[in-house]
Design a protein around this motif. Structure first.
Motif, PDB file in Angstrom:
ATOM      1  N   GLN A   1       0.819  -1.213   0.000  1.00  0.00           N
ATOM      2  CA  GLN A   1       0.000   0.000   0.000  1.00  0.00           C
ATOM      3  C   GLN A   1       0.850   1.259   0.000  1.00  0.00           C
ATOM      4  OE1 GLN A   1      -2.478  -0.933   3.440  1.00  0.00           O
ATOM      5  NE2 GLN A   1      -4.200  -1.497   2.112  1.00  0.00           N
ATOM      6  N   ALA A   2       2.101   1.121   0.421  1.00  0.00           N
ATOM      7  CA  ALA A   2       3.023   2.257   0.390  1.00  0.00           C
ATOM      8  C   ALA A   2       3.754   2.358  -0.947  1.00  0.00           C
ATOM      9  CB  ALA A   2       4.040   2.128   1.526  1.00  0.00           C
ATOM     10  N   GLY A   3       3.423   1.438  -1.881  1.00  0.00           N
ATOM     11  CA  GLY A   3       4.011   1.512  -3.218  1.00  0.00           C
ATOM     12  C   GLY A   3       5.131   0.538  -3.481  1.00  0.00           C
ATOM     13  N   ASP A   4       5.310  -0.477  -2.633  1.00  0.00           N
ATOM     14  CA  ASP A   4       6.376  -1.451  -2.799  1.00  0.00           C
ATOM     15  C   ASP A   4       5.893  -2.552  -3.757  1.00  0.00           C
ATOM     16  OD1 ASP A   4       8.225  -3.544  -2.577  1.00  0.00           O
ATOM     17  OD2 ASP A   4       8.632  -3.137  -0.460  1.00  0.00           O
ATOM     18  N   GLY A   5       6.367  -2.503  -4.988  1.00  0.00           N
ATOM     19  CA  GLY A   5       5.944  -3.460  -6.004  1.00  0.00           C
ATOM     20  C   GLY A   5       6.359  -4.883  -5.690  1.00  0.00           C
ATOM     21  N   GLU A   6       7.554  -5.046  -5.104  1.00  0.00           N
ATOM     22  CA  GLU A   6       8.015  -6.386  -4.779  1.00  0.00           C
ATOM     23  C   GLU A   6       7.147  -7.008  -3.688  1.00  0.00           C
ATOM     24  OE1 GLU A   6       9.939  -9.897  -4.868  1.00  0.00           O
ATOM     25  OE2 GLU A   6      10.062  -8.249  -6.306  1.00  0.00           O
ATOM     26  N   ALA A   7       6.716  -6.227  -2.728  1.00  0.00           N
ATOM     27  CA  ALA A   7       5.816  -6.731  -1.689  1.00  0.00           C
ATOM     28  C   ALA A   7       4.483  -7.160  -2.297  1.00  0.00           C
ATOM     29  CB  ALA A   7       5.590  -5.668  -0.617  1.00  0.00           C
ATOM     30  N   PHE A   8       3.988  -6.370  -3.252  1.00  0.00           N
ATOM     31  CA  PHE A   8       2.739  -6.730  -3.924  1.00  0.00           C
ATOM     32  C   PHE A   8       2.902  -8.039  -4.690  1.00  0.00           C
ATOM     33  CE2 PHE A   8       0.045  -6.703  -7.720  1.00  0.00           C
ATOM     34  CZ  PHE A   8      -1.215  -6.566  -7.139  1.00  0.00           C
ATOM     35  N   ARG A   9       4.024  -8.193  -5.375  1.00  0.00           N
ATOM     36  CA  ARG A   9       4.262  -9.435  -6.122  1.00  0.00           C
ATOM     37  C   ARG A   9       4.310 -10.621  -5.169  1.00  0.00           C
ATOM     38  NH1 ARG A   9       7.277 -13.284  -7.085  1.00  0.00           N
ATOM     39  NH2 ARG A   9       8.705 -12.609  -5.453  1.00  0.00           N
ATOM     40  N   GLU A  10       4.957 -10.464  -4.042  1.00  0.00           N
ATOM     41  CA  GLU A  10       5.055 -11.552  -3.078  1.00  0.00           C
ATOM     42  C   GLU A  10       3.678 -11.903  -2.498  1.00  0.00           C
ATOM     43  OE1 GLU A  10       7.669 -12.662   0.936  1.00  0.00           O
ATOM     44  OE2 GLU A  10       8.219 -10.910  -0.297  1.00  0.00           O
ATOM     45  N   LEU A  11       2.832 -10.908  -2.340  1.00  0.00           N
ATOM     46  CA  LEU A  11       1.473 -11.148  -1.845  1.00  0.00           C
ATOM     47  C   LEU A  11       0.622 -11.927  -2.837  1.00  0.00           C
ATOM     48  CD1 LEU A  11       0.328  -7.756  -0.258  1.00  0.00           C
ATOM     49  CD2 LEU A  11       0.363  -9.973   0.914  1.00  0.00           C
ATOM     50  N   THR A  12       0.728 -11.577  -4.108  1.00  0.00           N
ATOM     51  CA  THR A  12      -0.202 -12.107  -5.114  1.00  0.00           C
ATOM     52  C   THR A  12       0.312 -13.342  -5.835  1.00  0.00           C
ATOM     53  OG1 THR A  12       0.704 -10.554  -6.755  1.00  0.00           O
ATOM     54  CG2 THR A  12      -1.249  -9.852  -5.514  1.00  0.00           C
TER      55      THR A  12
ATOM     56  N   ALA B   1      -5.578  -4.800  -9.224  1.00  0.00           N
ATOM     57  CA  ALA B   1      -5.286  -5.026  -7.801  1.00  0.00           C
ATOM     58  C   ALA B   1      -4.153  -4.125  -7.335  1.00  0.00           C
ATOM     59  CB  ALA B   1      -4.937  -6.492  -7.575  1.00  0.00           C
ATOM     60  N   TRP B   2      -3.123  -3.978  -8.153  1.00  0.00           N
ATOM     61  CA  TRP B   2      -1.999  -3.104  -7.804  1.00  0.00           C
ATOM     62  C   TRP B   2      -2.472  -1.655  -7.669  1.00  0.00           C
ATOM     63  CZ3 TRP B   2       2.255  -2.113  -5.596  1.00  0.00           C
ATOM     64  CH2 TRP B   2       3.092  -1.069  -5.991  1.00  0.00           C
ATOM     65  N   GLN B   3      -3.315  -1.237  -8.621  1.00  0.00           N
ATOM     66  CA  GLN B   3      -3.809   0.137  -8.575  1.00  0.00           C
ATOM     67  C   GLN B   3      -4.762   0.361  -7.404  1.00  0.00           C
ATOM     68  OE1 GLN B   3      -5.471   0.313 -12.532  1.00  0.00           O
ATOM     69  NE2 GLN B   3      -3.582   1.139 -13.434  1.00  0.00           N
ATOM     70  N   GLY B   4      -5.432  -0.724  -6.953  1.00  0.00           N
ATOM     71  CA  GLY B   4      -6.419  -0.560  -5.894  1.00  0.00           C
ATOM     72  C   GLY B   4      -5.998  -1.065  -4.536  1.00  0.00           C
ATOM     73  N   VAL B   5      -4.746  -1.545  -4.401  1.00  0.00           N
ATOM     74  CA  VAL B   5      -4.347  -2.152  -3.133  1.00  0.00           C
ATOM     75  C   VAL B   5      -4.385  -1.147  -1.981  1.00  0.00           C
ATOM     76  CG1 VAL B   5      -1.847  -1.723  -3.384  1.00  0.00           C
ATOM     77  CG2 VAL B   5      -2.659  -3.727  -2.090  1.00  0.00           C
ATOM     78  N   GLY B   6      -4.244   0.129  -2.293  1.00  0.00           N
ATOM     79  CA  GLY B   6      -4.313   1.142  -1.243  1.00  0.00           C
ATOM     80  C   GLY B   6      -5.675   1.215  -0.595  1.00  0.00           C
ATOM     81  N   ARG B   7      -6.698   0.729  -1.309  1.00  0.00           N
ATOM     82  CA  ARG B   7      -8.064   0.760  -0.769  1.00  0.00           C
ATOM     83  C   ARG B   7      -8.470  -0.570  -0.143  1.00  0.00           C
ATOM     84  NH1 ARG B   7      -8.276   3.124  -5.765  1.00  0.00           N
ATOM     85  NH2 ARG B   7      -9.282   1.287  -6.702  1.00  0.00           N
ATOM     86  N   PHE B   8      -7.550  -1.542  -0.149  1.00  0.00           N
ATOM     87  CA  PHE B   8      -7.857  -2.840   0.452  1.00  0.00           C
ATOM     88  C   PHE B   8      -7.927  -2.698   1.969  1.00  0.00           C
ATOM     89  CE2 PHE B   8      -6.257  -6.907   2.278  1.00  0.00           C
ATOM     90  CZ  PHE B   8      -7.328  -7.704   1.919  1.00  0.00           C
ATOM     91  N   GLU B   9      -9.103  -3.030   2.536  1.00  0.00           N
ATOM     92  CA  GLU B   9      -9.337  -2.802   3.966  1.00  0.00           C
ATOM     93  C   GLU B   9      -9.279  -4.077   4.787  1.00  0.00           C
ATOM     94  OE1 GLU B   9     -13.104  -0.869   4.058  1.00  0.00           O
ATOM     95  OE2 GLU B   9     -12.348   1.035   3.258  1.00  0.00           O
ATOM     96  N   GLY B  10      -9.155  -5.224   4.124  1.00  0.00           N
ATOM     97  CA  GLY B  10      -9.048  -6.472   4.865  1.00  0.00           C
ATOM     98  C   GLY B  10     -10.363  -6.999   5.395  1.00  0.00           C
TER      99      GLY B  10
END
Length: 336
Positions: free
Chosen positions: A11-22, A54-63
């Protein structure tokens, strides 16, 4: 805690973290898109759109739902958009030189159908299912099942896959589709009825032999010997009375042993001989078909996928040669 940290970093813009999540969900999402769309190429495009959204919207992911459920929501709606708005591959004319096929039994509707390589199924159909799932994952990737899905209305396809194949609860599906539980239940009832009408004859068949079992190996070996030697009698002996043959993107469909035998005879006529290279598609035995030439080179002409029941072949699906590279098969090879 690890997942929470990755989400915060993504959510802070770390692309590698997003890749590891998905990444753990990539394969199963691709299979989901394929079930929705019936085309490997369309599924890959939908998957890429899903991950981008998902990458563009991950900042709005509330869990409020799990990350997996959130990704399935995005993927399902991307696929619904494709089914509602995109033009499908048009039917092709007969394109086999020097072969005059018999009159087809009927013209098929699902000419955009494509095979799914088993190599892409690793880790994709072993994902945990919800308690509502009604289908075995191997059955739910078969060509017969995928074809039957494609004629359902888009929303019914989505509901049936999410509920009966993946086992999501009705309230989860309603949330994914911005709908109500009552609407989801109604769509599921209609989808089940439509699917059952199309699959009655399939349900009456014996189950196929287990993958890589002696029984499956025996049928496959007989088929290869018969096809490579153009032994029509031996081939016909392997077919069920109501064997079904289709060949997307050409719409020709043949139902019944006699007419399928005439079609195969038209391919073998004039001394045409083939080499078969084994592979697997949609959990089923498959073969790259190569036409032999006098100079010792065989040229790829298509891919055949077999549907088995008991110790017989109940279905053959021929795809054009453009799919061979998806299975790691060359365009041409030395003749056997």
């Amino acid at each position: 805690m690890v997942a929470g940290d990755l989400i915060s970093r993504a959510q802070a813009g770390d692309g590698e973290a997003f890749r590891e999540l998905t990444e753990p969900y990539r394969r199963e999402l691709q299979v989901h898109c394929y079930r929705m769309l019936g085309s490997l190429q369309d599924a890959e495009d939908a998957l890429q759109d899903t991950l981008l959204s998902a990458w563009q919207g991950v900042g709005r992911f509330e869990g409020r739902a799990s990350l997996r459920t959130w990704l399935y929501r995005i993927a399902t709606n991307r696929c619904l958009n494709v089914r509602r708005s995109a033009s499908r591959r048009p039917a092709q004319e007969w394109d086999v030189p020097n072969v005059e096929p018999p009159e087809p039994t009927r013209l098929g509707e699902v000419v955009w159908l494509e095979p799914f390589p088993d190599a892409l199924l690793d880790g994709a159909i072993d994902a945990p299912l919800g308690p509502e799932a009604r289908y075995e994952q191997t059955e739910a990737i078969s060509l017969a099942f995928i074809t039957a899905l494609q004629v359902l209305p888009p929303r019914q396809i989505a509901v049936l896959i999410l509920r009966d194949v993946l086992g999501f609860h009705a309230n989860e599906v309603a949330d994914m589709l911005d709908s109500t539980v009552e609407s989801v239940k109604s769509a599921l009832k209609r989808a089940r009825a439509s699917l059952q009408r199309r699959r009655l004859t399939i349900d009456d068949c014996q189950p196929p032999p287990a993958r890589d079992s002696p029984s499956e190996d025996a049928i496959v070996a007989k088929f290869v010997r018969a096809w490579e030697s153009a032994d029509l009698d031996a081939l016909v002996a392997l077919l069920t009375d109501d064997v079904f043959m289709s060949m997307p993107p050409m719409p020709f469909e043949y139902q019944g042993r006699d007419v399928v035998a005439r079609f195969c005879a038209s391919l073998f006529r004039a001394g045409r001989r083939f080499d078969l290279v084994p592979t697997r598609a949609n959990g089923q035995p498959a073969f790259g078909a190569y036409l032999r030439t006098p100079v010792g080179i065989s040229h790829g002409v298509g891919l055949y996928v077999l549907g088995l029941t008991g110790d017989r072949i109940c279905a053959m699906t021929r795809f054009d040669k453009s799919v061979l590279p998806w299975f790691g098969l060359p365009r041409s090879r030395p003749s056997a």
